[in-house]
Design an enzyme around this catalytic site. Structure first.
Site, mmCIF file in Angstrom:
data_model
loop_
_atom_site.group_PDB
_atom_site.id
_atom_site.type_symbol
_atom_site.label_atom_id
_atom_site.label_comp_id
_atom_site.label_asym_id
_atom_site.label_seq_id
_atom_site.Cartn_x
_atom_site.Cartn_y
_atom_site.Cartn_z
ATOM 1 C CB VAL A 114 -35.792 13.490 20.199
ATOM 2 C CG1 VAL A 114 -36.467 14.138 19.198
ATOM 3 C CG2 VAL A 114 -34.932 12.232 19.598
ATOM 4 C CG ASN A 123 -40.102 10.521 10.962
ATOM 5 O OD1 ASN A 123 -40.138 9.686 10.394
ATOM 6 N ND2 ASN A 123 -39.105 11.411 10.534
ATOM 7 C CB SER A 171 -39.643 -0.371 11.790
ATOM 8 O OG SER A 171 -39.070 -1.204 10.844
ATOM 9 C CE1 TYR A 217 -35.028 1.868 12.949
ATOM 10 C CE2 TYR A 217 -35.833 -0.208 11.767
ATOM 11 C CZ TYR A 217 -35.767 1.225 12.148
ATOM 12 O OH TYR A 217 -36.571 1.839 11.309
ATOM 13 C CB ALA A 218 -36.145 -5.483 15.713
ATOM 14 C CE LYS A 278 -38.026 2.964 14.258
ATOM 15 N NZ LYS A 278 -38.674 4.228 14.438
#
Length: 261
Positions: free
Chosen positions: A63, A89, A141, A162-163, A166
Site C-alpha cells: 500500500v 486497515n 486508533s 504511529y499516533a 493515525k
C-alpha cells in the site's frame, strides 16, 4: 444480508482486525477481497473462506506504492466488475523511545498507516465514482485522538510516529468525505482502543503485552479489552447502507477510555 452482492476490499485483511472484518463481510453476503503483503496468509485465508462457501479472492499489494494500489484496484474491478467497499486497515508500528526514533522508523509508519490510506482511496475512487456508490472505512486508533500518559517503548513519545499517522487518518477521512460525497461515496473512520491483535505484540515481549493490557484495563470504563468481533461490527455499520447518511465521521470503539488528554 447487509452486504449482499457487494464487493468489499480490506487491506491488511489476512489477519487481526482485517481478517475479522473480512469474515463478517463474507457472512453478510459480500464478495471479499484481501489485500496484504503476506502471501501465505492470503492463501490460507482465501482457502478457508472458499471452503466455507464464500466468494473470496486475495492479492499481494504494497500500500506504500501508488502503482501497486492502482494496479490492484484494476485487477479487482476486472475480476468482480465493481468495487463497493474499501476498508483501509493495513498498519504497522515502530515504537521507539522518542530520542532514539529514526527517519526510517518515521517514514515506514507514515508510509503504511497514512500514505497507504491515501493511495488505496485514490485508486478505488474512480471505480466508485463511475458507479455512483461507494463506502470507504478508514482505521485510525485511540492514539490518533489524544495522547495517553502510559509510556510506549519506555518513553511518553514512543508512539509519536504511529499516533501522528493515525491522527492524520482522521483528517484525511474528513477531506475525502468532502471530495467524494457528491459522487455518492461515504468516507468514515473507526478509532479502535485496546484489542489484542498481532500488532499488539509486534514490538513487545509477552510480559510487556500483558502489562500494556492491564494498564489499559484500569483506564477503561468497561474494564476489559475489546473483542475483534465487536470492532468488526462497527466497521460493518459504516460499510453498509445502515450508515448511508453518515460521512466524514470518526467513531471511537474503545470501551470508554478515560486516559486521553
Amino acid at each position: 444480508m447487509r452486504l449482499k452482492d457487494k464487493v468489499a476490499i480490506v487491506t491488511g485483511g489476512a489477519s487481526g482486525i482485517g481478517r475479522a472484518a473480512i469474515d463478517l463481510f463474507a457472512s453478510e453476503g459480500a464478495s471479499v477481497v484481501i489485500a496484504d503483503i503476506n502471501a501465505s496468509a492470503i492463501e490460507a485465508a482465501v482457502g478457508e473462506l472458499r471452503n466455507a462457501g464464500h466468494k473470496a479472492a486475495g492479492h499481494m499489494c504494497d500500500v506504500t506504492r501508488r502503482e501497486d494500489t492502482h494496479e490492484f484496484m484494476k485487477m479487482v474491478h476486472a475480476e468482480f466488475g465493481r468495487i463497493d467497499v474499501l476498508v483501509n486497515n493495513a498498519g504497522i508500528t515502530r515504537y521507539r523511545p522518542f530520542a532514539e526514533a529514526t527517519s526510517e522508523d518515521w517514514d515506514a509508519v507514515l508510509g503504511v498507516d497514512l500514505k497507504g490510506v491515501f493511495f488505496c482511496s485514490q485508486a478505488a475512487a474512480p471505480f466508485m465514482r463511475r458507479q455512483g456508490y461507494g463506502r470507504i472505512v478508514n482505521i485510525s486508533s485511540a492514539l490518533g485522538t489524544g495522547a495517553a500518559p502510559h509510556n510506549t517503548a519506555g518513553s511518553p513519545g514512543g508512539s509519536a510516529a504511529y499516533a501522528s499517522a493515525k491522527a492524520g487518518v482522521i483528517m484525511l477521512t474528513k477531506t475525502l468525505a468532502r471530495e467524494l460525497g457528491p459522487d455518492g461515496i461515504t468516507v468514515n473512520c473507526v478509532a479502535p482502543g485496546t484489542f489484542l491483535t498481532p500488532i499488539s505484540a509486534s514490538n513487545r515481549t509477552p510480559d510487556e503485552v500483558e502489562e500494556h493490557l492491564e494498564h489499559r484495563r484500569r483506564n477503561l470504563l468497561l474494564r476489559r479489552v475489546g473483542t475483534l468481533d465487536e470492532l468488526a461490527s462497527v466497521i460493518l455499520f459504516f460499510a453498509s447502507d445502515q450508515a448511508s447518511y453518515v460521512t466524514g465521521q470518526t467513531l471511537s470503539v474503545d470501551g470508554g477510555r478515560s486516559d486521553r488528554m
